[in-house]
Motif scaffolding. Structure first.
Motif, PDB file in Angstrom:
ATOM      1  N   VAL A 199      51.108  40.330  32.720  1.00 37.14           N
ATOM      2  CA  VAL A 199      50.082  40.789  33.596  1.00 37.14           C
ATOM      3  C   VAL A 199      49.532  39.249  34.130  1.00 37.14           C
ATOM      4  O   VAL A 199      49.886  38.400  33.500  1.00 37.14           O
ATOM      5  CB  VAL A 199      48.908  41.244  33.152  1.00 37.14           C
ATOM      6  N   GLN A 200      49.018  39.598  35.325  1.00 33.62           N
ATOM      7  CA  GLN A 200      48.474  38.288  35.982  1.00 33.62           C
ATOM      8  C   GLN A 200      47.200  37.945  35.439  1.00 33.62           C
ATOM      9  O   GLN A 200      46.231  38.781  35.536  1.00 33.62           O
ATOM     10  CB  GLN A 200      48.321  38.430  37.492  1.00 33.62           C
ATOM     11  N   MET A 201      46.926  36.673  34.872  1.00 26.94           N
ATOM     12  CA  MET A 201      45.557  36.341  34.251  1.00 26.94           C
ATOM     13  C   MET A 201      45.127  35.405  35.187  1.00 26.94           C
ATOM     14  O   MET A 201      45.650  34.540  36.170  1.00 26.94           O
ATOM     15  CB  MET A 201      45.992  35.503  32.901  1.00 26.94           C
ATOM     16  N   PRO A 202      43.748  35.559  35.007  1.00 25.74           N
ATOM     17  CA  PRO A 202      42.855  34.524  36.008  1.00 25.74           C
ATOM     18  C   PRO A 202      43.352  32.989  35.575  1.00 25.74           C
ATOM     19  O   PRO A 202      43.773  32.693  34.587  1.00 25.74           O
ATOM     20  CB  PRO A 202      41.498  34.833  35.568  1.00 25.74           C
ATOM     21  N   LYS A 203      43.196  32.121  36.595  1.00 24.91           N
ATOM     22  CA  LYS A 203      43.322  30.694  36.504  1.00 24.91           C
ATOM     23  C   LYS A 203      41.955  30.162  36.320  1.00 24.91           C
ATOM     24  O   LYS A 203      41.321  30.266  37.125  1.00 24.91           O
ATOM     25  CB  LYS A 203      44.178  30.019  37.600  1.00 24.91           C
TER      26      LYS A 203
END
Length: 165
Positions: A44-48
């Motif tokens: 999944v795309q995680m926050p940076k």
């Protein structure tokens, strides 16, 4: 110890000393939050997320001032100036098109703001005077004052939504 081991150890120590010296000379130390492992494990795309921690630098205190008519200097315990900053943060997270087709990310940036402070101080005055007729023949009362701390800063933040990850 072998010469190659000594050389490697010297290179590592030199690198560590350079990194510590650079961090000490910087006003803020960057603090990245690594989430790549979670992103790869869960697919999944995680926050940076990244942050900045300020390095407080003490200044030189203003010395005591001698005032006529006082036995003890005006600032018995001087105030110490400290400059630094507030912690900063940058968070960029992907959005699943809940605001329409044009919005793909939410970015919140709060840069490290300058912070100037003065620590509390103390001012004293002793009752060493001649007897006073206004005070029934007693010398004046001792005086003590706590100098209040000072805090100056201008924080700011930026909220942005836009396309692109």
């Amino acid at each position: 110890m072998k010469p190659t081991t000594r050389g490697t150890l010297a290179a590592v120590l030199t690198g560590v000393a350079a990194a510590v010296g650079a961090a000490a000379a910087a006003e803020a130390v960057p603090v990245p939050v690594p989430l790549n492992g979670v992103e790869n494990a869960l697919n999944v795309q995680m926050p940076k997320i990244a942050g900045e921690l300020p390095v407080p630098m003490p200044g030189a205190p203003e010395g005591p001032r001698y005032v006529e008519g006082r036995l003890i200097p005006e600032h018995a315990l001087p105030q110490l100036p400290v400059t630094g900053g507030q912690p900063g943060a940058d968070v960029r997270t992907p959005l699943p098109h809940i605001l329409g087709d044009g919005f793909d990310h939410l970015d919140v940036g709060a840069p490290a703001a300058d912070l100037r402070t003065l620590t509390p101080g103390l001012s004293l005055d002793t009752p060493l005077t001649s007897p006073s007729a206004d005070n029934f023949g007693y010398p004046k009362l001792p005086q003590a004052a706590v100098l209040t701390p000072l805090l100056k800063t201008t924080p700011g933040a930026n909220l942005e939504m836009g396309s692109g990850a």
